[in-house]
Design a protein around this motif. Sequence first.
Motif, PDB file in Angstrom:
ATOM      1  N   PHE A 170      37.688  43.123  37.339  1.00  0.00           N
ATOM      2  CA  PHE A 170      38.582  44.258  37.588  1.00  0.00           C
ATOM      3  C   PHE A 170      37.875  45.437  38.269  1.00  0.00           C
ATOM      4  CE2 PHE A 170      41.214  41.797  34.820  1.00  0.00           C
ATOM      5  CZ  PHE A 170      42.493  42.066  35.288  1.00  0.00           C
ATOM      6  N   SER A 171      36.612  45.241  38.633  1.00  0.00           N
ATOM      7  CA  SER A 171      35.931  46.216  39.488  1.00  0.00           C
ATOM      8  C   SER A 171      36.189  45.921  40.964  1.00  0.00           C
ATOM      9  CB  SER A 171      34.422  46.206  39.212  1.00  0.00           C
ATOM     10  OG  SER A 171      33.839  44.974  39.650  1.00  0.00           O
ATOM     11  N   LEU A 172      36.842  44.792  41.233  1.00  0.00           N
ATOM     12  CA  LEU A 172      37.174  44.422  42.610  1.00  0.00           C
ATOM     13  C   LEU A 172      38.277  45.329  43.161  1.00  0.00           C
ATOM     14  CD1 LEU A 172      37.289  40.537  42.156  1.00  0.00           C
ATOM     15  CD2 LEU A 172      35.574  41.785  43.463  1.00  0.00           C
ATOM     16  N   HIS A 173      38.400  45.338  44.490  1.00  0.00           N
ATOM     17  CA  HIS A 173      39.481  46.076  45.152  1.00  0.00           C
ATOM     18  C   HIS A 173      40.649  45.137  45.408  1.00  0.00           C
ATOM     19  CE1 HIS A 173      36.976  49.605  45.832  1.00  0.00           C
ATOM     20  NE2 HIS A 173      35.998  48.780  46.170  1.00  0.00           N
ATOM     21  N   PHE A 174      41.835  45.547  45.037  1.00  0.00           N
ATOM     22  CA  PHE A 174      43.046  44.759  45.260  1.00  0.00           C
ATOM     23  C   PHE A 174      43.899  45.495  46.296  1.00  0.00           C
ATOM     24  CE2 PHE A 174      41.684  44.178  40.847  1.00  0.00           C
ATOM     25  CZ  PHE A 174      41.455  42.808  40.843  1.00  0.00           C
ATOM     26  N   CYS A 175      44.018  44.912  47.482  1.00  0.00           N
ATOM     27  CA  CYS A 175      44.651  45.683  48.553  1.00  0.00           C
ATOM     28  C   CYS A 175      45.791  44.951  49.271  1.00  0.00           C
ATOM     29  CB  CYS A 175      43.611  46.102  49.588  1.00  0.00           C
ATOM     30  SG  CYS A 175      42.638  44.742  50.251  1.00  0.00           S
ATOM     31  N   ASP A 176      45.910  43.642  49.102  1.00  0.00           N
ATOM     32  CA  ASP A 176      46.934  42.910  49.847  1.00  0.00           C
ATOM     33  C   ASP A 176      48.261  42.846  49.091  1.00  0.00           C
ATOM     34  OD1 ASP A 176      45.271  42.432  51.978  1.00  0.00           O
ATOM     35  OD2 ASP A 176      44.458  40.596  51.098  1.00  0.00           O
ATOM     36  N   SER A 177      48.193  42.474  47.837  1.00  0.00           N
ATOM     37  CA  SER A 177      49.412  42.305  47.047  1.00  0.00           C
ATOM     38  C   SER A 177      49.091  42.516  45.578  1.00  0.00           C
ATOM     39  CB  SER A 177      49.981  40.898  47.263  1.00  0.00           C
ATOM     40  OG  SER A 177      51.036  40.641  46.361  1.00  0.00           O
ATOM     41  N   ASN A 178      50.085  42.880  44.820  1.00  0.00           N
ATOM     42  CA  ASN A 178      49.894  43.026  43.376  1.00  0.00           C
ATOM     43  C   ASN A 178      50.665  41.953  42.610  1.00  0.00           C
ATOM     44  OD1 ASN A 178      52.521  43.933  43.774  1.00  0.00           O
ATOM     45  ND2 ASN A 178      52.366  45.543  42.219  1.00  0.00           N
ATOM     46  N   GLN A 179      51.164  40.944  43.318  1.00  0.00           N
ATOM     47  CA  GLN A 179      51.952  39.882  42.688  1.00  0.00           C
ATOM     48  C   GLN A 179      51.052  38.711  42.294  1.00  0.00           C
ATOM     49  OE1 GLN A 179      55.187  38.901  45.370  1.00  0.00           O
ATOM     50  NE2 GLN A 179      56.435  40.569  44.552  1.00  0.00           N
ATOM     51  N   ILE A 180      50.962  38.470  40.995  1.00  0.00           N
ATOM     52  CA  ILE A 180      50.153  37.366  40.468  1.00  0.00           C
ATOM     53  C   ILE A 180      51.057  36.154  40.289  1.00  0.00           C
ATOM     54  CG2 ILE A 180      48.670  36.596  38.584  1.00  0.00           C
ATOM     55  CD1 ILE A 180      48.148  39.550  37.944  1.00  0.00           C
ATOM     56  N   ASN A 181      50.813  35.121  41.042  1.00  0.00           N
ATOM     57  CA  ASN A 181      51.634  33.912  40.963  1.00  0.00           C
ATOM     58  C   ASN A 181      51.170  33.065  39.785  1.00  0.00           C
ATOM     59  OD1 ASN A 181      53.494  31.953  41.479  1.00  0.00           O
ATOM     60  ND2 ASN A 181      52.540  31.197  43.341  1.00  0.00           N
ATOM     61  N   HIS A 182      51.417  33.602  38.597  1.00  0.00           N
ATOM     62  CA  HIS A 182      50.940  32.961  37.379  1.00  0.00           C
ATOM     63  C   HIS A 182      51.748  33.489  36.202  1.00  0.00           C
ATOM     64  CE1 HIS A 182      47.922  30.144  36.096  1.00  0.00           C
ATOM     65  NE2 HIS A 182      47.528  30.916  35.112  1.00  0.00           N
ATOM     66  N   PHE A 183      51.523  32.882  35.013  1.00  0.00           N
ATOM     67  CA  PHE A 183      52.244  33.303  33.810  1.00  0.00           C
ATOM     68  C   PHE A 183      51.523  34.421  33.078  1.00  0.00           C
ATOM     69  CE2 PHE A 183      53.041  28.730  34.442  1.00  0.00           C
ATOM     70  CZ  PHE A 183      54.405  28.784  34.698  1.00  0.00           C
ATOM     71  N   PHE A 184      50.215  34.516  33.279  1.00  0.00           N
ATOM     72  CA  PHE A 184      49.409  35.524  32.605  1.00  0.00           C
ATOM     73  C   PHE A 184      48.201  35.844  33.472  1.00  0.00           C
ATOM     74  CE2 PHE A 184      48.837  31.272  30.825  1.00  0.00           C
ATOM     75  CZ  PHE A 184      47.510  31.012  31.121  1.00  0.00           C
ATOM     76  N   CYS A 185      47.416  36.817  33.037  1.00  0.00           N
ATOM     77  CA  CYS A 185      46.275  37.279  33.833  1.00  0.00           C
ATOM     78  C   CYS A 185      45.077  36.355  33.613  1.00  0.00           C
ATOM     79  CB  CYS A 185      45.918  38.705  33.447  1.00  0.00           C
ATOM     80  SG  CYS A 185      47.205  39.910  33.871  1.00  0.00           S
ATOM     81  N   GLU A 186      44.789  35.551  34.585  1.00  0.00           N
ATOM     82  CA  GLU A 186      43.678  34.613  34.539  1.00  0.00           C
ATOM     83  C   GLU A 186      42.828  34.790  35.788  1.00  0.00           C
ATOM     84  OE1 GLU A 186      43.174  30.104  32.830  1.00  0.00           O
ATOM     85  OE2 GLU A 186      44.844  30.513  34.159  1.00  0.00           O
ATOM     86  N   ILE A 187      41.580  34.383  35.735  1.00  0.00           N
ATOM     87  CA  ILE A 187      40.633  34.678  36.812  1.00  0.00           C
ATOM     88  C   ILE A 187      41.049  34.117  38.175  1.00  0.00           C
ATOM     89  CG2 ILE A 187      38.272  34.290  37.640  1.00  0.00           C
ATOM     90  CD1 ILE A 187      37.298  34.633  34.810  1.00  0.00           C
ATOM     91  N   PRO A 188      41.364  32.817  38.321  1.00  0.00           N
ATOM     92  CA  PRO A 188      41.665  32.289  39.666  1.00  0.00           C
ATOM     93  C   PRO A 188      42.779  33.031  40.410  1.00  0.00           C
ATOM     94  CG  PRO A 188      41.265  30.481  38.157  1.00  0.00           C
ATOM     95  CD  PRO A 188      41.303  31.725  37.328  1.00  0.00           C
ATOM     96  N   PRO A 189      43.955  33.282  39.814  1.00  0.00           N
ATOM     97  CA  PRO A 189      44.997  34.004  40.563  1.00  0.00           C
ATOM     98  C   PRO A 189      44.670  35.475  40.810  1.00  0.00           C
ATOM     99  CG  PRO A 189      45.725  33.605  38.319  1.00  0.00           C
ATOM    100  CD  PRO A 189      44.468  32.822  38.497  1.00  0.00           C
ATOM    101  N   ILE A 190      43.834  36.082  39.939  1.00  0.00           N
ATOM    102  CA  ILE A 190      43.428  37.466  40.163  1.00  0.00           C
ATOM    103  C   ILE A 190      42.489  37.550  41.363  1.00  0.00           C
ATOM    104  CG2 ILE A 190      42.124  39.418  39.211  1.00  0.00           C
ATOM    105  CD1 ILE A 190      44.773  39.239  37.900  1.00  0.00           C
ATOM    106  N   LEU A 191      41.551  36.605  41.461  1.00  0.00           N
ATOM    107  CA  LEU A 191      40.601  36.606  42.570  1.00  0.00           C
ATOM    108  C   LEU A 191      41.295  36.461  43.913  1.00  0.00           C
ATOM    109  CD1 LEU A 191      37.564  34.493  41.266  1.00  0.00           C
ATOM    110  CD2 LEU A 191      37.604  36.934  41.779  1.00  0.00           C
ATOM    111  N   ILE A 192      42.411  35.744  43.936  1.00  0.00           N
ATOM    112  CA  ILE A 192      43.152  35.551  45.181  1.00  0.00           C
ATOM    113  C   ILE A 192      43.647  36.889  45.740  1.00  0.00           C
ATOM    114  CG2 ILE A 192      45.284  34.561  46.147  1.00  0.00           C
ATOM    115  CD1 ILE A 192      44.870  32.181  44.267  1.00  0.00           C
TER     116      ILE A 192
END
Length: 314
Positions: A170-192
Amino acid sequence: MKPENKKEEGNYSRVRQFVLLGFSDLPNLQKFLFVLCTIIYMIIFIGNSLIIIITRLDTALQKPMYFFLANFSFLEICYVSVTLPRILVNLWTQNRSISILNCATQMCFLLTLGATECFLLAVMAYDRYVAICNPLHYPLVMNQKMCIQLAVGSWVSGIPVQIGQTCQIFSLHFCDSNQINHFFCEIPPILILACGDTSAHEIPVYLEALLFGAAPFMLILASYSKIISTILRLPTAQGRAKAFSTCSSHLLVVLLFFGSATITYLRPKSYHSAGSDKLLSLFYTIVTPMFNPMIYSLRNKDVIEALKKLSFIK
């Protein structure tokens, strides 16, 4: 480089929350999925609670094996409670937004409990190894103090590392989208969702997956190689069947959990797809905890007898 960084920081500052898409691609099934998930949650909670109750009340189950089973059942209740209630809220309200802090908290608990499950499964395999391969030393090796130490170690050993892992993600920058294509907060979809090249952040993820996943799994394999070798040397078929029945349930749970979790976390990023990740995550966070009480009760005569006694008491 500086303007680019400013742009990323500016975009990152606007991301105040994420959106968990979950089952949003099934708009006509929202009510059905809510009822289904509610039933599943009740099955998991009641089934694992029964395991905990009978291992505490029945004197025949006052053994290390069932002490660890009670810990495992409690872990499964905690594990599924990190994800399913949020899924139920999203299905009921259709409001899928989640703050960054809540998302990070959910991920931290999920990673910590996942590490605990890996270690606890390894401890249960070690318990079976001592019981079958060194039965005369079993009461001395697996005494009450040792059991408590192994259980506590399983619960707390992953906490500092997983907190650090969550902070790093969560120290990463998220700039393209805030939509997580998942059921919960997990590492692989967050990294995308992260900006730029995330390969430097993926390396610690793989290393921790090896530490908390592959290492316990190798210990389990080593234990079961010794167990199977010992069982095959038993003189009678009845003895071999009885010995194998005491560890077959645990082995089945190990294969279900480690199989799906390993595929999720040790695959290269290029092989990840939203559909397969979502399916696998449901398998090891919901399906496995739902089947665990059934696997342990239906394949264990002591547990079946304890359940019968409990029903007679009621």
